[in-house]
Design a protein around this motif. Sequence first.
Motif, PDB file in Angstrom:
ATOM      1  N   ASP A 172       1.078  -1.467   0.044  1.00 35.45           N
ATOM      2  CA  ASP A 172      -0.253  -0.080   0.316  1.00 35.45           C
ATOM      3  C   ASP A 172       0.787   1.505   0.027  1.00 35.45           C
ATOM      4  N   PHE A 173       2.064   0.976   0.467  1.00 35.56           N
ATOM      5  CA  PHE A 173       2.878   2.475  -0.436  1.00 35.56           C
ATOM      6  C   PHE A 173       4.107   2.165  -1.000  1.00 35.56           C
ATOM      7  N   GLN A 180      11.516   0.523   3.598  1.00 34.74           N
ATOM      8  CA  GLN A 180      11.531   1.570   4.702  1.00 34.74           C
ATOM      9  C   GLN A 180      10.794   0.047   6.495  1.00 34.74           C
ATOM     10  N   ASN A 181       9.714   0.038   5.873  1.00 37.75           N
ATOM     11  CA  ASN A 181       8.929  -0.369   6.641  1.00 37.75           C
ATOM     12  C   ASN A 181       9.748  -2.120   6.819  1.00 37.75           C
ATOM     13  N   VAL A 291       3.185  -4.174   5.256  1.00 40.56           N
ATOM     14  CA  VAL A 291       3.206  -3.336   3.554  1.00 40.56           C
ATOM     15  C   VAL A 291       1.288  -2.534   3.531  1.00 40.56           C
ATOM     16  N   LEU A 292       1.097  -3.162   4.090  1.00 41.10           N
ATOM     17  CA  LEU A 292      -0.347  -3.072   4.130  1.00 41.10           C
ATOM     18  C   LEU A 292      -0.697  -1.698   5.389  1.00 41.10           C
ATOM     19  N   LYS A 293      -1.766  -0.543   4.521  1.00 40.78           N
ATOM     20  CA  LYS A 293      -2.414   0.127   6.062  1.00 40.78           C
ATOM     21  C   LYS A 293      -2.981  -0.968   6.549  1.00 40.78           C
TER      22      LYS A 293
END
Length: 294
Positions: A172-173, A180-181, A291-293
């Motif tokens: 989602d980014f 980075q996440n 990776v998911l909001k």
Amino acid sequence: MNKVIVIGVLFVIFTSCQNQKKEVKNIKSQSSIAEQVSALSKTLNKNIQEKYVINLNHHQMAKEEGVYTPPSIATIFSDPNVNTALIKKNALIGIDLPYKILCYTEADTSRVSLTYTSADFIAKRHGLHAKELEDYQKHMHKLLEPIKGVNISETKTDSVDIGYGIISIKSDFDFNQTVQNLKAIVEAQNDTRWFGDIDFQKDAKALGVEIQPATLLLFGGPAPGGKAMMTMPKIGLDAFCQKLLVFKKDNGEIWIAFNDIVAFAKLYYGSFTKPQAMINQRLKVTFTKAVLKQ
């Protein structure tokens, strides 16, 4: 009566001595095998001209965490020319790059073997023609040809088709935030070691070639990894260290991809273990969270 007791004590002492001798013999035997694996790895390293990405001694790292896994050393090294040409065709091929070779021995044996990611495997997994992997194949053949008298563990690829053993998740980014996440969540794991990353786009630019952003993250957990490799050390070729690919598609979508450990256990050994399934599940949950909001 006293005679019986004496005989019993002597028997216990004799048995204990025998067991100690057996344990010492086993320790010496394992040490000898580890030395053979190390010697093979050093011979391999002398033949490699490229810059190393990393040398991973699975056996030693697991031992440091109080876990046993058979002697095993993975050598990862990079050829930007080969990488760039293949990733330009399909960024997902980056999950099988750069070059990786495993020197190891199977559990409960003293036979040292060598295995590597074959051009045939990559072709079937990514839907490529053999001709597209000629440079990769020539490079690998040139490297291994001087190594004589070593068992090469080939992999049957009859069951391998496009996308075999690849777990993919859409992020989602944007690309940089996704990387980075993932780095942050990996480094937050108290049983995990960070080994580095490979920026395929940066390497391509140095060659004057433009490709979409693609970065391979390298890390692993010596304790859980050691348990997963304990009876199936060959999976160290694809599963340890963990190779996590972050890439941007032509349509702008950001995806991550990593290897399904259970799939490779089945490919190499025809079955899988509980520790392997547990790590698989842990990776899916961890990466999805990154990776998911929420």
